[in-house]
Design a protein around this motif. Structure first.
Motif: not given
Length: 226
Positions: A118-123, A133-134, A143-145, A179-180
């Motif tokens: 979990x990081x920055x409002x995302x799993x 990695x989704x 799933x956004x990306x 790079x996220x």
């Protein structure tokens, strides 16, 4: 013997190994602590349970049966107070409310999900069979990306300051830095076969890698040519 419930979880007590009985757990695969309460949580593969343990009393207090076939990993969203649990043999991940100790949702992430962070409002969920990695929105659970990584990604880690995701790729024996912000891969390094775990240590700026041939590490700043 004879149906006796064996202690599963070990705790250290003044340097001497002691035991904490967790009767609702079979084959404990991971543990997480709650940063707010005095609880720790155990994820159990064979019994397919998530177990809550009072860390002050060293006692199991509640458990919840999980859907799916083979739980693998879990991560805690402290903002919304939810766990996301991955499953090795289904297409779904499971959302659990640890305060109510109940399953609140199942979400489709893809076949064979392993590591999760979990990081920055995302799993972020590792999918080894499709080398991805989704990214899952922690509000909508959509799933956004999809981030391309190496074959057989098993464990993932995040450098929060650089906003970089590291993937340990079990089958290809490689490690990726993604790079996220852009979703693009920055670097790939060969690290040996059977990579099971990656851990970023911020103080030394090293990425530690657990592989079949031992523990290796990468100096991240040097690797990224900073």
């Amino acid at each position: 013997m004879g149906g006796e419930k064996l202690p599963i979880l070990s705790v250290l007590n003044f340097g001497v190994m002691d035991y904490l009985p967790v009767p609702d757990c079979r084959n404990m695969i991971d543990v997480e602590s709650d940063p707010v309460t005095d609880d720790i949580y155990a994820l159990c593969e064979v019994s397919h349970t998530l177990v809550k343990i009072d860390a002050k009393r060293n006692k199991e207090t509640q458990s919840v049966k999980l859907p799916g076939l083979d739980v693998y990993d879990f991560a805690f969203d402290p903002k919304r107070r939810k766990f996301l649990v991955t499953d090795y043999l289904t297409t779904n991940a499971t959302v659990v409310d640890p305060d109510a100790m109940k399953v609140v949702r199942k979400i489709r992430v893809g076949w064979v999900s392993t590591g999760v962070k979990y990081f920055d409002d995302k799993f972020y969920v590792a999918l080894p069979l499709v080398s991805q990695v989704v990214e899952v929105d922690a509000d909508t659970y959509e799933v956004t990306r999809k981030l391309d990584v190496g074959y057989g990604v098993r464990d993932i880690e995040i450098d929060k300051n650089r906003r970089i995701l590291f993937s340990g790729n079990y089958l290809s024996g490689s490690v990726d830095a993604v790079d996220l912000n852009t979703g693009k891969r920055l670097k790939r390094a060969k690290a040996g076969g059977l990579i099971r775990g990656v851990e970023y240590h911020a103080k030394t700026d090293r990425l530690y890698i657990a592989s079949g041939c031992g523990v290796k590490f990468i100096p991240v700043g040097k690797w990224l040519n900073e």
